[in-house]
Scaffold this active site. Structure first.
Site, short mmCIF file in Angstrom:
data_model
loop_
_atom_site.label_atom_id
_atom_site.label_comp_id
_atom_site.label_asym_id
_atom_site.label_seq_id
_atom_site.Cartn_x
_atom_site.Cartn_y
_atom_site.Cartn_z
N LYS A 1 50.14 54.70 41.33
CA LYS A 1 50.19 54.15 39.98
C LYS A 1 51.05 55.05 39.11
CE LYS A 1 46.56 54.44 37.09
NZ LYS A 1 45.40 54.07 36.26
N ASP B 1 38.26 57.90 42.17
CA ASP B 1 39.20 58.68 41.36
C ASP B 1 38.61 59.14 40.03
OD1 ASP B 1 39.14 56.05 40.46
OD2 ASP B 1 41.15 56.18 39.62
N ARG C 1 36.19 36.31 40.81
CA ARG C 1 35.11 36.91 40.05
C ARG C 1 34.56 35.87 39.07
NH1 ARG C 1 35.77 41.95 41.82
NH2 ARG C 1 37.71 43.09 41.58
N THR D 1 46.54 45.18 38.82
CA THR D 1 45.81 45.68 37.65
C THR D 1 45.91 47.20 37.51
OG1 THR D 1 44.21 43.96 38.25
CG2 THR D 1 43.61 45.37 36.43
N ARG E 1 48.41 48.74 45.36
CA ARG E 1 47.32 49.04 46.29
C ARG E 1 47.55 48.30 47.59
NH1 ARG E 1 42.17 49.17 42.91
NH2 ARG E 1 42.73 50.89 41.54
N SER F 1 41.18 53.96 43.71
CA SER F 1 39.96 53.91 42.91
C SER F 1 38.69 53.89 43.75
CB SER F 1 40.05 52.70 41.98
OG SER F 1 39.00 52.72 41.07
N HIS F 2 37.92 52.83 43.64
CA HIS F 2 36.62 52.74 44.29
C HIS F 2 36.71 52.13 45.69
CE1 HIS F 2 37.87 49.30 42.09
NE2 HIS F 2 37.18 48.54 42.92
N ASP G 1 37.22 57.54 37.39
CA ASP G 1 37.33 56.87 36.09
C ASP G 1 36.16 55.92 35.81
OD1 ASP G 1 38.17 55.02 37.92
OD2 ASP G 1 40.08 54.57 36.93
N ARG G 2 35.41 55.56 36.85
CA ARG G 2 34.28 54.65 36.62
C ARG G 2 32.97 55.41 36.51
NH1 ARG G 2 34.93 49.01 39.87
NH2 ARG G 2 37.10 48.65 39.29
N THR H 1 41.71 42.01 31.26
CA THR H 1 41.17 42.99 32.20
C THR H 1 42.23 44.03 32.56
OG1 THR H 1 39.65 41.37 33.10
CG2 THR H 1 40.27 43.18 34.55
N ASP I 1 33.31 57.04 40.64
CA ASP I 1 34.00 56.42 41.77
C ASP I 1 35.05 57.34 42.40
OD1 ASP I 1 35.91 56.33 39.76
OD2 ASP I 1 36.77 54.46 40.51
N LYS J 1 40.07 55.20 31.56
CA LYS J 1 38.63 55.24 31.48
C LYS J 1 38.17 56.53 32.13
CE LYS J 1 38.33 52.04 35.36
NZ LYS J 1 39.26 50.91 35.40
N GLU K 1 34.97 48.29 29.91
CA GLU K 1 35.07 47.11 30.75
C GLU K 1 33.75 46.93 31.49
OE1 GLU K 1 39.02 45.98 32.45
OE2 GLU K 1 39.00 48.10 32.91
N GLU K 2 33.44 45.69 31.82
CA GLU K 2 32.21 45.40 32.54
C GLU K 2 32.19 46.04 33.92
OE1 GLU K 2 32.54 43.47 35.46
OE2 GLU K 2 34.68 43.40 35.00
N SER K 3 33.36 46.40 34.42
CA SER K 3 33.48 46.95 35.76
C SER K 3 33.22 48.45 35.80
CB SER K 3 34.88 46.66 36.30
OG SER K 3 35.85 47.11 35.37
C1 G1P Z 1 39.08 45.60 38.57
C2 G1P Z 1 38.17 45.46 37.38
C3 G1P Z 1 38.90 45.86 36.12
C4 G1P Z 1 39.45 47.27 36.28
C5 G1P Z 1 40.28 47.37 37.55
C6 G1P Z 1 40.71 48.80 37.80
O1 G1P Z 1 40.19 44.77 38.43
O2 G1P Z 1 37.70 44.13 37.26
O3 G1P Z 1 38.02 45.79 35.03
O4 G1P Z 1 40.25 47.61 35.19
O5 G1P Z 1 39.52 46.93 38.66
O6 G1P Z 1 39.65 49.68 37.98
P1 G1P Z 1 40.31 43.34 39.15
O7 G1P Z 1 40.10 43.57 40.62
O8 G1P Z 1 39.19 42.50 38.59
O9 G1P Z 1 41.67 42.83 38.78
ZN ZN Z 2 38.61 54.21 39.67
#
Ligand code: G1P
Ligand code: ZN
Length: 542
Positions: free
Chosen positions: A125, A278, A495, A17, A21, A112-113, A280-281, A343, A276, A375, A362-364
């Site tokens: 990325k 990096d 999820r 996504t 990673r 990321s997180h 973006d969240r 997503t 988070d 983001k 996004e919900e995340s």
């Molecule tokens: C998760 C989040 C998604 C977000 C991505 C990157 O991806 O659900 O919304 O864009 O991290 O931060 P997932 O692990 O669900 O594929």
């Molecule tokens: Zn991030």
């Protein structure tokens, strides 16, 4: 001197996504990072002489990979590399730099997180010239290239100095080391009413921003404290650490529980937020109220016109499919387009570029706009501050009025982490096989209106992305969604997203999990979550 070095392919370099990673020891294997970076370059055309932006969230192994990436960019013919001082660039800041300096693209180093450190996560990325994540066409090409790679090119030069702002050179390629914060802070000053927000702080407004020892620390310190005049101490944990102090830099109710607890106390600050690894969240917590990311998107969209950068109104709103439908009601009221995408932020790029959407979420915990192509955590915080400064009401009052006007979408996500891959795949396969039989049947007394595996038809480039998550829609607007994560680094993460629409204001004060209990039970009846995963409860509930 440029060297061409023979290498052997790895078979696991498929970008997910948000890029590739893996655990740090995987990246430390011989030529692992070099293979992936060369596979990126091999997938691109026309970059000779152009600029490449490089930066990361400062996590463990950041510097090593930045050094390799700079020397490989030189060897592959880039004309210039723009790198943040110390190798630091938040993801949204990198997106801004790519756009502002018209770079060919950028390499963003982050997981990321996810936690950082010698045994934790790392990631690479690639972002394209619009500043956004590479589309699937390119990530697929990178994976294909990685499977047959036989050599990579690297300049045999000393590691460039990335700790001094200024211009340098590596093997004939320019290296420009920039202040990671300045361009971003200037962009925020253009979008938001810094005078109004500054006056609010001057009037005694108190805020807690937790940078979680991650990349937004220097950004928050400069913008909130230096430019907006918030009291010292507003930005907390603001020194980025290679291992984020041993914590998960994930701004949710689990990893930022301390902030949540503080915000629920009677003496809480007026507003709480976190970002988070990096940057973006975002996490938004008003005094006495946690704002779900889906609700935050809806409230920001409904009030964005109060900020100077959005005073002309929104062109459209986009949200990922599992994100709640709260924003849809705002789009409907505003009479603007609403787009439901798979997503991952990369799916918003075309809509933003085409001027079809202005705000996305996004919900995340991801929210952003057309100001960059990622983001943007601090952006969301600043837009909230701008709205609070103009409306002169608390975040709680604003959210509750929003529910009263539009109805409330109760929403929760249940994650089952590190499930054995085969078991998770088994669940999805079994569910897919019976999807066509579900419509018209009942679960826990609720009638299923439709069930499908979400496919997205990009209205801009016509591309189709299939199998993006299983949706089970109930009569009355409730739904459950199941999908497997594309960002995990060990096993599979299942999820489960649960949503219930409640128009009646008398029923807006329920406990979220209680309000969703029937749907959660129905999801297990239908998908056999406990049976397949062998778990009796989720690992994380957000
Ligand atoms: C998760 C989040 C998604 C977000 C991505 C990157 O991806 O659900 O919304 O864009 O991290 O931060 P997932 O692990 O669900 O594929
Ligand atoms: Zn991030």
């Amino acid at each position: 001197m440029i060297r061409t070095i023979a290498t052997k392919p790895y078979d696991d370099q498929k970008p997910g996504t948000s890029g590739l990673r893996k655990k740090v020891p995987v990246f430390q294997q011989e030529h692992y990072a070099e293979n992936f970076i060369q596979s990126i370059f091999n997938s691109l055309e026309g970059f000779q002489g152009r600029a490449l932006v490089i930066g990361g969230d400062g996590r463990f192994y950041n510097r090593e990979v930045i050094d390799k990436a700079i020397r490989m960019a030189a060897a592959n013919g880039f004309g210039k590399v723009i790198v943040g001082k110390g190798g630091i660039l938040s993801t949204p800041a990198a997106s801004n730099i790519i756009r502002k300096y018209k770079a060919f693209g950028g390499i963003v180093l982050s997981a990321s997180h996810n936690p950082g450190g010698p045994h934790e996560d790392f990631g690479i990325k690639y972002n394209i010239g619009n500043g956004g994540p590479a589309p699937e066409k390119i990530t697929d090409a990178i994976f294909t290239n990685s499977k047959t790679i036989a050599e990579f090119r690297i300049a045999d030069a000393a590691a460039p100095d990335i700790d001094t702002i200024g211009e340098g050179e590596v093997a004939g390629m320019k290296v420009s080391v920039i202040d990671p914060v300045a361009d971003y802070a200037e962009l925020m000053e253009r979008l938001f009413d810094f005078d109004a927000i500054g006056a609010m702080f001057k009037g005694g407004f108190r805020m807690a921003f937790d940078a979680m020892h991650a990349v937004t620390g220097p950004y928050a310190k400069e913008i909130l404290e230096n430019r907006l005049g918030a009291p010292k101490g507003t930005a907390r944990n603001f020194v980025p650490l290679e291992d984020f102090g041993g914590h998960h830099p994930d701004p949710n109710l689990v990893h930022a529980k301390h902030l949540y607890d503080e915000m629920m106390r009677p003496d809480a600050p007026d507003f709480g937020a976190a970002s988070d690894g990096d940057g973006d969240r975002n996490l938004i917590i008003g005094k006495g109220i946690f704002v779900t990311p889906s609700d935050s998107l809806a409230v920001l969209a409904a009030n964005a016109h109060l900020a100077p950068g959005y005073k002309a109104g929104l062109k459209g709103i986009a949200r990922s499919m599992p994100t709640s439908g709260a924003a849809d009601r705002v789009a409907e009221k505003l009479g603007i387009g609403m787009y439901e995408t798979p997503t991952g932020w990369k799916f918003f790029g075309n809509l933003l570029d085409a001027g079809m959407a202005t705000i996305c979420g996004e919900e995340s915990a991801g929210t952003g706009s057309d100001h960059v192509r990622e983001k943007d955590g601090l952006w969301a915080v600043l837009l909230w501050l701008n709205i609070l400064a103009v409306r002169k009401e608390s975040a709680k009052a604003i959210v509750e009025k929003h529910w009263a006007q539009y109805g409330r979408n109760y929403y929760s996500r249940h994650d089952y982490e590190e499930v054995e891959t085969e078991r998770a795949n088994g669940l999805v396969e079994e569910l897919r096989a019976k999807l066509s039989t579900l419509a018209g049947t009942e679960a826990r007394g609720m009638k299923i209106a439709a069930a499908d595996d979400f496919a997205y038809h990009d209205p801009v480039d016509g591309s189709v992305s299939k199998n993006q998550g299983i949706r089970i829609l109930f009569e009355g607007g409730s739904r459950v969604v199941l999908r497997l994560s594309g960002t995990g680094t060990s096993g599979a993460t299942l999820r489960l997203y649960v949503e219930r629409y409640e128009p009646d204001p008398a029923r807006h004060g329920l406990d979220t999990q209680a309000a969703l209990a029937d749907l959660i039970a129905a999801a297990d009846d239908i998908a056999g979550i406990k049976r397949h995963t062998g778990r009796d409860k989720p690992t994380v509930i957000t």
